[in-house]
Design an enzyme around this catalytic site. Structure first.
Site, short mmCIF file in Angstrom:
data_model
loop_
_atom_site.label_atom_id
_atom_site.label_comp_id
_atom_site.label_asym_id
_atom_site.label_seq_id
_atom_site.Cartn_x
_atom_site.Cartn_y
_atom_site.Cartn_z
N ASP A 88 -4.17 -0.63 -1.32
CA ASP A 88 -3.44 -1.89 -1.48
C ASP A 88 -4.35 -2.85 -2.22
OD1 ASP A 88 -1.51 -0.75 0.14
OD2 ASP A 88 -1.53 -2.36 1.64
N HIS A 145 -7.61 5.88 -0.18
CA HIS A 145 -7.00 7.21 -0.13
C HIS A 145 -7.17 7.94 -1.46
CE1 HIS A 145 -4.80 6.54 3.77
NE2 HIS A 145 -5.15 5.30 3.45
N SER A 248 -13.39 -5.19 -1.27
CA SER A 248 -14.11 -5.05 -2.53
C SER A 248 -13.20 -4.48 -3.60
CB SER A 248 -15.36 -4.20 -2.36
OG SER A 248 -16.20 -4.34 -3.47
#
Length: 285
Positions: A88, A145, A248
């Site tokens: 995200d 992921h 980050s």
């Protein structure tokens, strides 16, 4: 010029000391105080706890546990695409690598060799390839992921600076992503290799991978490398591969003639883990 002035204080502040302090505070288990901080953070940044596997702020023992919270099942369905978005966040930049030049922001480029800790042989695999840089803000889900299935071959911890990685800093600090501390993960896959780089930043308490655990800290100032030839982990598309404590950026590198990006993607666009990032370029026989 305005961006350069805006980031000037970052050159002067004790970034490593602040990061160590933030890491200790985020790891502390302080009962009601921890819950109070989490509730404030949720309000301040608009965190959607309805997506979390556990939506109760009081259930988290530390801020780190809250920050790396898992999502409830089905919250991020995987698109029917060859490559999916691994996080995200927001798109910083993406597109073609010009020989070895990666676009950071308007007027700023860095080389793939610099990003990969000086490994010119590894960088050569991505000459004229494709890249994507994705920024995770404080409100985002902070697990990372796999964009495509792969077998881990190497992991390199490259020491470096700890500048912020927000859009203003990306426009104001030359070579930012090849300058900050980073963890380089090299995977083999059916089209060759790809690299996923976790980039550290100010107050990012740690970076971790699922196969190793916490990689940083320690911050010894000396590059470290691990090879996985004998027992190389296989990770499927969409599998969790790592996480940030306090947010980050990730940078991905792909070889030439492999990836065609989703035409809906554009710089500054918000993205979600699991959405379509692109499709394979199918070569004619």
């Amino acid at each position: 010029m305005l961006e350069r002035l805006a980031v000037l204080p970052q050159y002067l502040m004790p970034k490593q000391a602040l990061t160590i302090l933030a890491g200790k505070l985020a790891a502390s288990e302080s009962g009601n105080l921890t819950t109070h901080v989490i509730r404030w953070f949720v309000r301040r940044y608009g965190v959607d706890l309805g997506e979390a596997a556990d939506a109760d702020p009081a259930s988290y023992r530390s801020f780190n546990e809250f920050f790396t919270r898992p999502l409830r099942p089905g919250a991020r369905p995987l698109a029917d695409a060859d490559f999916i978005c691994p996080v995200d966040g927001a798109i910083s930049q993406f597109g073609a690598i010009d020989r070895d030049q990666v676009l950071q922001a308007k007027g700023h480029h860095y080389t793939t060799t610099a990003l990969l800790g000086g490994d010119a042989g590894l960088a050569a695999r991505f000459s004229d390839g494709a890249f994507a840089t994705l920024y995770l803000s404080p409100r985002d889900y902070h697990r990372i992921h796999m964009p495509v299935a792969g077998r881990l071959r190497r992991m390199i911890h490259v020491p470096g600076a700890l500048f912020s990685v927000n859009p203003t800093t990306a426009r104001g600090v030359p070579g930012l992503f090849a300058r900050n501390e980073r963890v380089v993960c090299v995977f083999d896959c059916d089209f060759g290799s790809f690299v996923l780089v976790l980039v550290g930043a100010t107050i990012v308490g740690s970076m971790a991978t699922v196969w190793h655990g916490t990689v940083s800290p320690p911050r010894s100032g000396v590059p470290r490398e691990w090879s996985y030839d004998a027992q190389a982990p296989d990770l499927g598309k969409g599998d969790e591969m790592g996480r940030f404590l306090l947010g980050s950026t990730v940078v991905m590198l792909f070889p030439a003639d492999v990836l065609r990006f989703n035409p809906a993607w554009s710089p500054a666009r918000q993205v979600r883990m699991g959405e379509a990032m692109g499709e394979r370029i199918r070569r004619r026989p």
